[in-house]
Each structure stands twice: as C-alpha cells, then as structure tokens.
Enzyme design. Structure first.
Site, PDB file in Angstrom:
ATOM      1  N   ASP A   1       0.908  -1.090  -0.264  1.00 31.79           N
ATOM      2  CA  ASP A   1      -0.051   0.086  -0.161  1.00 31.79           C
ATOM      3  C   ASP A   1       0.858   1.180  -0.026  1.00 31.79           C
ATOM      4  O   ASP A   1       2.072   1.144   0.384  1.00 31.79           O
ATOM      5  CB  ASP A   1      -0.734   0.061   1.311  1.00 31.79           C
ATOM      6  N   SER A   2       0.322   2.262  -0.443  1.00 32.79           N
ATOM      7  CA  SER A   2       1.176   3.683  -0.307  1.00 32.79           C
ATOM      8  C   SER A   2       1.517   3.973   1.162  1.00 32.79           C
ATOM      9  O   SER A   2       2.026   5.029   1.647  1.00 32.79           O
ATOM     10  CB  SER A   2       0.150   4.731  -0.939  1.00 32.79           C
TER      11      SER A   2
ATOM     12  N   CYS B   1      -4.137  -1.265  -2.147  1.00 25.85           N
ATOM     13  CA  CYS B   1      -4.191   0.014  -2.379  1.00 25.85           C
ATOM     14  C   CYS B   1      -5.067   0.447  -3.902  1.00 25.85           C
ATOM     15  O   CYS B   1      -4.680  -0.223  -4.725  1.00 25.85           O
ATOM     16  CB  CYS B   1      -2.887   0.794  -2.394  1.00 25.85           C
TER      17      CYS B   1
ATOM     18  N   GLU C   1      -2.927   9.353   7.668  1.00 23.62           N
ATOM     19  CA  GLU C   1      -1.471   9.216   7.914  1.00 23.62           C
ATOM     20  C   GLU C   1      -0.969  10.125   8.975  1.00 23.62           C
ATOM     21  O   GLU C   1      -0.010   9.491   9.572  1.00 23.62           O
ATOM     22  CB  GLU C   1      -0.817   9.254   6.630  1.00 23.62           C
TER      23      GLU C   1
ATOM     24  N   CYS D   1     -10.647   3.275  -0.984  1.00 26.81           N
ATOM     25  CA  CYS D   1      -9.641   3.571  -0.491  1.00 26.81           C
ATOM     26  C   CYS D   1      -9.261   2.940   0.502  1.00 26.81           C
ATOM     27  O   CYS D   1      -9.931   2.779   1.706  1.00 26.81           O
ATOM     28  CB  CYS D   1      -9.141   4.978  -0.309  1.00 26.81           C
TER      29      CYS D   1
ATOM     30  N   HIS E   1      -7.568   3.323   3.049  1.00 31.11           N
ATOM     31  CA  HIS E   1      -7.331   4.227   4.376  1.00 31.11           C
ATOM     32  C   HIS E   1      -8.713   4.522   5.115  1.00 31.11           C
ATOM     33  O   HIS E   1      -8.849   4.653   6.103  1.00 31.11           O
ATOM     34  CB  HIS E   1      -6.571   5.480   3.856  1.00 31.11           C
TER      35      HIS E   1
HETATM   36  N1  DGL Z   1      -4.901   3.370   0.695  1.00 34.22           N
HETATM   37  C1  DGL Z   1      -4.660   4.008  -0.943  1.00 34.22           C
HETATM   38  C2  DGL Z   1      -5.879   3.519  -1.727  1.00 34.22           C
HETATM   39  O1  DGL Z   1      -6.479   2.672  -1.576  1.00 34.22           O
HETATM   40  C3  DGL Z   1      -3.925   5.191  -1.422  1.00 34.22           C
HETATM   41  C4  DGL Z   1      -4.094   6.390  -0.572  1.00 34.22           C
HETATM   42  C5  DGL Z   1      -3.121   7.283  -1.220  1.00 34.22           C
HETATM   43  O2  DGL Z   1      -1.924   7.031  -1.204  1.00 34.22           O
HETATM   44  O3  DGL Z   1      -3.481   8.302  -1.665  1.00 34.22           O
HETATM   45  O4  DGL Z   1      -6.174   4.335  -2.650  1.00 34.22           O
END
Ligand code: DGL
Length: 270
Positions: free
Chosen positions: A9-10, A72, A151, A184, A186
């Site tokens: 993931d990012s 991600c 984050e 997403c 997150h």
């Molecule tokens: N968790 C990520 C997603 O599902 C990326 C969030 C990001 O880095 O902008 O898109």
C-alpha cells in the site's frame, strides 16, 4: 516451504486488508510494505504511481513471496493490469472485490464510491461495476483530505468529523445511494465517522473481506495454501514513521505490536 503473501500500500491503509487476510487465512505468513514516506499516491500522476508500485513489488519479490495483494485502490487502478501481464506469480487488487461486495449489498441500484483523486479519475470502479451490472447508477466523489488525515493518525474527534462531514455533503445531497464503497484502503479507519455522517440506512462497504476471500480462492486454485499453523511470522515494512505505523496498527488490531511476538516491524528505504 511456507512462502508469504506479499501485500503493498502507499501507507498504512493496506493494514485494513491485512487484518482480514490474517483473520481468514491464519496459517499464512504476510509480508507488508507501506510507502508512507511517499504517501499519498492519490494526487500523483499515473506514471509515478506505476513506478512507485513497481518498486514496492520488486521489494516484495526479493522476499520470495507466492502471491501479491495490491491493498491500495490507487495502485490497483493504475498498475494492476500491467503487473498481471508481467509477474510470474498471481496478483490481485482491491477494486473488483469492492465492486462485487457493493453489487451484493445494493437494493435500489444506487451506489456511491469515495476514493482518492487518482482512483476516481481512473473510472475503475464505475467500469468494474458496469461490467457486472449496466443498470447501476454510480456516483463518485474524491476525498483528497482523508488520506493525509489518516496518515497523521487523526481517526476520530472533532477535526475528523468536520472534514468527513464537509467532504461528503455533495454525496449526501446528490442521490439516494443505499451503498457506499470505501474505495480507498485508508477509509475503513474513518468508518465510524463516515457512517455517522451518511446515516444508518447507507451500507458501508470496504473491500477487505472480499479481497481476503479472493486471495484464499486463488491460493487454493494454485495449490499454494499453507496448511501448517506453526512458525507463522509476519513482517511489516514502512518507508515512514514507525510510531504512526504502530499507532494505526493498534487501532486496527486492537493491541500493541509488542503483544504479538510473531509480528516484526521495520523501517526501510525503497
Ligand atoms: N490506500 C490507498 C488507496 O486505497 C492510497 C491512498 C493514497 O496514497 O492516496 O487508494
């Protein structure tokens, strides 16, 4: 030999998928890499997201993994198709599993999708949904403030509520969606707040459960499932701040990293 499942993931968002993978596949080892240093990926151009994703994949491949889960949505939207063509091991993303879960949930065929700018711009969700059911009415909304907030470890409280309520106002006003996909990884960390803003009647979908189910099916089909529950160790790597990583870990897994002797967390440079 018990080769691990590689997850990327990012940043910390992919841990929501890892939680479900560990729950559904307790005999599997996980190697996770989160690129918190370069997070967010959402506002970045496609070529950059592809390059960063490739670097994370190369890191995972050095660890002799047996499968990759791109936990991600942004990386899935931009890089999955290319990776599928080039990698010698199975690779899946989170968008198709999320779309399938939304289709299972909706009754009035009105589905909302929230995600990063990249994911929303790519149209990956409407495409995946319409591939299965062309009658669905899909409303999408980019929420660029959510990932930086997560984050930083801001998951609830006044500030989180204000940002979530302000961002989701157009979606609430627009259509009578009965299902909202957290597009997403997150966003499940803000699920309580998102639910409170959207109201009880809207079903909130995160793709983690369906993604873990698909992982399990793929491992079985390729005869890669590990059946021995001994010596299961998990390795988590982050390119960013270890303290924030541990804080998010605690809020997802409901315990400290130190309470789990089989979990190792390390800082890396990609
Ligand atoms: N968790 C990520 C997603 O599902 C990326 C969030 C990001 O880095 O902008 O898109």
């Amino acid at each position: 030999m018990n080769r691990a499942i590689g997850v990327l993931d990012s940043g910390v968002g992919g841990l929501t998928v890892v939680y479900e993978l560990m729950r559904q596949l307790p005999n599997e080892k996980i190697i996770y890499v989160g690129d918190t240093l370069r997070c967010p990926y959402g506002p970045r151009p496609q070529h950059e997201v592809k390059q960063f994703t490739l670097e994370l994949v190369q890191f995972l491949m050095k660890n002799n993994i047996k499968m990759i889960v791109i936990a991600c949505n942004t990386a899935t939207a931009y890089a999955l198709e290319d990776l599928k063509k080039t990698l010698p091991i199975p690779v899946i993303g989170v968008i198709k599993p999320g779309a399938r879960a939304a289709i299972k949930s909706t009754k009035n065929k009105k589905v909302g999708i929230i995600g990063t700018e990249g994911t929303i711009k790519s149209n990956a969700y409407p495409n995946a949904l319409h591939q299965i059911n062309t009658e669905l009415e899909v409303t999408t909304l980019a929420c660029p403030l959510f990932v930086p907030m997560v984050e930083k470890g801001i998951l609830q409280g006044k500030k989180a509520k204000e940002v979530v309520a302000d961002t989701l106002t157009p979606l609430k006003k627009a259509k009578e969606i009965d299902t909202l996909v957290l597009g997403c990884t997150h966003y499940p960390l803000l699920e309580g707040t998102i639910k409170a803003v959207m109201g009880e009647e809207v079903q909130i979908i995160s793709s983690s459960e369906e993604t873990a189910r698909e992982t399990s099916t793929i491992l079985e089909v390729h005869q890669l499932l590990h059946k021995n529950p001994r010596n299961i160790e998990h390795h988590f790597y982050t390119t960013g701040d270890l303290n924030i990583f541990m804080k998010i870990y605690r809020s997802i897994f409901n315990r400290n990293v130190g309470e789990h002797p089989n979990i190792h967390i390390e800082n890396i440079i990609i």
